[in-house]
Design a protein around this motif. Structure first.
Motif, PDB file in Angstrom:
ATOM      1  N   ARG A  28       0.804  -1.229   0.000  1.00 11.24           N
ATOM      2  CA  ARG A  28       0.000   0.000   0.000  1.00 11.24           C
ATOM      3  C   ARG A  28       0.832   1.272   0.000  1.00 11.24           C
ATOM      4  O   ARG A  28       0.313   2.352   0.229  1.00 11.24           O
ATOM      5  N   ASP A  29       2.103   1.141  -0.234  1.00  8.56           N
ATOM      6  CA  ASP A  29       2.979   2.309  -0.267  1.00  8.56           C
ATOM      7  C   ASP A  29       2.615   3.156  -1.487  1.00  8.56           C
ATOM      8  O   ASP A  29       2.636   2.666  -2.610  1.00  8.56           O
ATOM      9  N   ARG A  31       4.246   5.278  -3.012  1.00 12.54           N
ATOM     10  CA  ARG A  31       5.375   5.471  -3.930  1.00 12.54           C
ATOM     11  C   ARG A  31       5.428   4.387  -4.993  1.00 12.54           C
ATOM     12  O   ARG A  31       5.998   4.591  -6.064  1.00 12.54           O
ATOM     13  N   GLY A  68      10.127   2.768  -2.548  1.00  9.92           N
ATOM     14  CA  GLY A  68       8.988   2.078  -1.958  1.00  9.92           C
ATOM     15  C   GLY A  68       9.196   0.569  -1.911  1.00  9.92           C
ATOM     16  O   GLY A  68       8.876  -0.087  -0.916  1.00  9.92           O
ATOM     17  N   ALA A  72       9.632  -2.071   1.310  1.00 11.00           N
ATOM     18  CA  ALA A  72       8.717  -3.209   1.468  1.00 11.00           C
ATOM     19  C   ALA A  72       9.438  -4.558   1.411  1.00 11.00           C
ATOM     20  O   ALA A  72       8.777  -5.602   1.464  1.00 11.00           O
TER      21      ALA A  72
END
Length: 119
Positions: A28-29, A31, A68, A72
């Motif tokens: 859900r980032d 970026r 991003g 993650a």
């Protein structure tokens, strides 16, 4: 006899697992834009997986996406390990795949030559 080695098979499974993570929208980032996983190269000892991705966008958007994805890595590593069922959790590295852009460039140049030469 199989045509694939173990690292290649594990790479395909990792690619499918990461594809599922992306398809379900678990990253859900903001970026991370719309990306496509183009391949996974796994070391012979299965401890390192280099994940290649492509995307359409500017250089700045690509850099933000890379940041991003790097943020993650831990989450992706955990999810991949549980999905692929490996004894050792491979360290994940994300790399932008330049070959897709180069392929588009070559295709565009060939189309220009065809139009000029009338093929």
């Amino acid at each position: 006899m199989t045509t694939h080695s173990r690292p290649e098979r594990v790479g395909q499974e990792i690619q499918a697992a990461i594809g599922q993570i992306l398809a379900r929208g678990e990253l859900r980032d903001p970026r991370i834009g719309f990306i496509t996983i183009t391949g996974v190269k796994v070391s012979p000892d299965l401890r390192v997986a280099r994940v290649f991705y492509s995307m359409i966008g500017t250089e700045k958007e690509r850099e933000e996406t890379q940041k991003g994805l790097d943020a993650a890595k831990g989450y992706v590593r955990r999810e991949v390990t549980s999905a692929v069922n490996l004894r050792v959790s491979p360290e994940i590295f994300f790399s932008f795949d330049e070959s897709v852009g180069e392929g588009d460039k070559i295709d565009r140049l060939l189309r220009e030559v065809r139009e000029k030469e009338g093929w």
